[in-house]
Design a protein around this motif. Structure first.
Motif, PDB file in Angstrom:
ATOM      1  N   GLU A  28     -39.535   9.753  10.750  1.00  0.00           N
ATOM      2  CA  GLU A  28     -39.050  10.197   9.441  1.00  0.00           C
ATOM      3  C   GLU A  28     -39.023  11.719   9.361  1.00  0.00           C
ATOM      4  O   GLU A  28     -38.033  12.329   8.938  1.00  0.00           O
ATOM      5  CB  GLU A  28     -39.939   9.620   8.344  1.00  0.00           C
ATOM      6  CG  GLU A  28     -39.497   9.980   6.936  1.00  0.00           C
ATOM      7  CD  GLU A  28     -40.393   9.370   5.867  1.00  0.00           C
ATOM      8  OE1 GLU A  28     -39.983   9.362   4.701  1.00  0.00           O
ATOM      9  OE2 GLU A  28     -41.509   8.906   6.198  1.00  0.00           O
ATOM     10  N   THR A  31     -36.453  13.277  11.869  1.00  0.00           N
ATOM     11  CA  THR A  31     -35.074  13.169  11.375  1.00  0.00           C
ATOM     12  C   THR A  31     -34.793  14.206  10.305  1.00  0.00           C
ATOM     13  O   THR A  31     -33.729  14.832  10.299  1.00  0.00           O
ATOM     14  CB  THR A  31     -34.829  11.753  10.823  1.00  0.00           C
ATOM     15  OG1 THR A  31     -35.040  10.795  11.860  1.00  0.00           O
ATOM     16  CG2 THR A  31     -33.402  11.618  10.302  1.00  0.00           C
ATOM     17  N   ARG A  32     -35.748  14.399   9.421  1.00  0.00           N
ATOM     18  CA  ARG A  32     -35.556  15.407   8.384  1.00  0.00           C
ATOM     19  C   ARG A  32     -35.452  16.798   9.007  1.00  0.00           C
ATOM     20  O   ARG A  32     -34.622  17.630   8.590  1.00  0.00           O
ATOM     21  CB  ARG A  32     -36.707  15.361   7.379  1.00  0.00           C
ATOM     22  CG  ARG A  32     -36.390  16.126   6.072  1.00  0.00           C
ATOM     23  CD  ARG A  32     -37.577  16.167   5.137  1.00  0.00           C
ATOM     24  NE  ARG A  32     -38.212  14.861   5.011  1.00  0.00           N
ATOM     25  CZ  ARG A  32     -39.456  14.697   4.599  1.00  0.00           C
ATOM     26  NH1 ARG A  32     -40.224  15.747   4.307  1.00  0.00           N
ATOM     27  NH2 ARG A  32     -39.962  13.481   4.481  1.00  0.00           N
ATOM     28  N   THR A 122     -28.438  10.310   9.618  1.00  0.00           N
ATOM     29  CA  THR A 122     -29.161   9.989   8.384  1.00  0.00           C
ATOM     30  C   THR A 122     -29.491   8.502   8.346  1.00  0.00           C
ATOM     31  O   THR A 122     -30.634   8.108   8.075  1.00  0.00           O
ATOM     32  CB  THR A 122     -28.323  10.369   7.158  1.00  0.00           C
ATOM     33  OG1 THR A 122     -28.038  11.776   7.186  1.00  0.00           O
ATOM     34  CG2 THR A 122     -29.052  10.032   5.868  1.00  0.00           C
ATOM     35  N   GLU A 123     -28.490   7.674   8.637  1.00  0.00           N
ATOM     36  CA  GLU A 123     -28.685   6.222   8.595  1.00  0.00           C
ATOM     37  C   GLU A 123     -29.547   5.750   9.768  1.00  0.00           C
ATOM     38  O   GLU A 123     -30.411   4.867   9.607  1.00  0.00           O
ATOM     39  CB  GLU A 123     -27.339   5.519   8.613  1.00  0.00           C
ATOM     40  CG  GLU A 123     -27.421   4.019   8.353  1.00  0.00           C
ATOM     41  CD  GLU A 123     -27.989   3.679   6.995  1.00  0.00           C
ATOM     42  OE1 GLU A 123     -28.518   2.556   6.836  1.00  0.00           O
ATOM     43  OE2 GLU A 123     -27.918   4.532   6.080  1.00  0.00           O
ATOM     44  N   LYS A 126     -33.136   6.318   8.930  1.00  0.00           N
ATOM     45  CA  LYS A 126     -33.655   5.337   7.970  1.00  0.00           C
ATOM     46  C   LYS A 126     -33.956   4.006   8.654  1.00  0.00           C
ATOM     47  O   LYS A 126     -35.002   3.388   8.406  1.00  0.00           O
ATOM     48  CB  LYS A 126     -32.632   5.126   6.850  1.00  0.00           C
ATOM     49  CG  LYS A 126     -32.480   6.299   5.905  1.00  0.00           C
ATOM     50  CD  LYS A 126     -31.404   6.018   4.854  1.00  0.00           C
ATOM     51  CE  LYS A 126     -31.207   7.203   3.926  1.00  0.00           C
ATOM     52  NZ  LYS A 126     -30.097   6.951   2.970  1.00  0.00           N
ATOM     53  N   THR A 129     -37.087   4.306  11.027  1.00  0.00           N
ATOM     54  CA  THR A 129     -38.342   4.356  10.270  1.00  0.00           C
ATOM     55  C   THR A 129     -38.689   2.993   9.702  1.00  0.00           C
ATOM     56  O   THR A 129     -39.847   2.549   9.757  1.00  0.00           O
ATOM     57  CB  THR A 129     -38.220   5.400   9.149  1.00  0.00           C
ATOM     58  OG1 THR A 129     -37.925   6.683   9.718  1.00  0.00           O
ATOM     59  CG2 THR A 129     -39.510   5.495   8.353  1.00  0.00           C
ATOM     60  N   ALA A 130     -37.693   2.309   9.148  1.00  0.00           N
ATOM     61  CA  ALA A 130     -37.930   0.981   8.580  1.00  0.00           C
ATOM     62  C   ALA A 130     -38.357  -0.010   9.658  1.00  0.00           C
ATOM     63  O   ALA A 130     -39.233  -0.861   9.425  1.00  0.00           O
ATOM     64  CB  ALA A 130     -36.669   0.489   7.870  1.00  0.00           C
TER      65      ALA A 130
END
Length: 218
Positions: A28, A31-32, A122-123, A126, A129-130
């Protein structure tokens, strides 16, 4: 003694689930850092990678201790063996998040990502991380049906990875070879991260059923 033994097995599962949480947080943040060209956050991910390494060592020590002192059989043996392998998968997830952060640091202050690929990463961030968090939940719950849902999430990651190549190979790509190489490697990091999360969930299915599955279905 039996109660203590079961507590030790539960503690081993909790240690792996905690590793998944750390790997999720690493990706997470990585990625940021990638999306925002955030050097401080990238450095944090890089520095914190040692925590996941230490968690792997601790989990393996617990597992080998159980093998040596308790001589587990049947399901309990599968728990211990799967934990040893799973710890390696999760550590690798942390390493892949580290690689993403290193890419962000290497190109700072410039962004690694041209605007047209930002939505993909971005996707992908997500989903990755999920997946890690869901893998941790599966380890704690031993829920085979939830484990199967990671396959669909991984398929979504694979689709994004394939579509990313269509951008890189398309006629409108104008950023040259260097950025294309960076993006190809980054896409691979995310894809492999997802694959390791799915492998962790498959090991849980093995613990419950005694069979290592191929592609999982709900």
């Amino acid at each position: 003694m039996r109660d203590l033994y079961q507590e030790q097995l539960t503690g081993l599962a909790d240690a792996l689930a905690d590793m998944c949480g750390q790997a999720a947080l690493a990706m997470e943040h990585a990625t940021r850092a990638l999306l925002d060209a955030d050097l401080q956050l990238a450095e944090q991910v890089i520095a914190d990678d040692v925590r996941i390494d230490d968690l792997r060592v601790a989990a393996e020590e617990k597992a080998f201790g159980l093998l040596a002192l308790q001589a587990p059989v049947a399901t309990d043996l599968r728990v211990v063996i799967s934990a040893i392998h799973g710890a390696g998968d999760i550590e690798r997830m942390g390493d892949l998040a580290l690689h993403v952060a290193q890419a962000a640091r290497r190109r700072h202050p410039q962004s690694v990502l041209p605007d047209e690929v930002v939505p993909y990463f971005t996707e992908m961030g997500k989903i990755a991380t999920a997946l890690a968090r869901k893998a941790g939940d599966v380890i704690r719950s031993r829920d085979v049906e939830t484990a199967a849902t990671l396959e669909a999430d991984d398929d979504a990651m694979d689709d994004l990875h394939r579509h990313l190549f269509s951008v890189l190979m398309g006629p409108n790509w104008s950023h040259g070879v260097g950025p294309a190489v960076d993006i190809t490697l980054l896409g691979r990091f995310y894809e492999r991260y997802a694959d390791h999360a799915v492998t962790v969930s498959r090991r849980v299915v093995y613990v419950v059923t005694g069979r290592m599955p191929g592609p999982l279905t709900v």
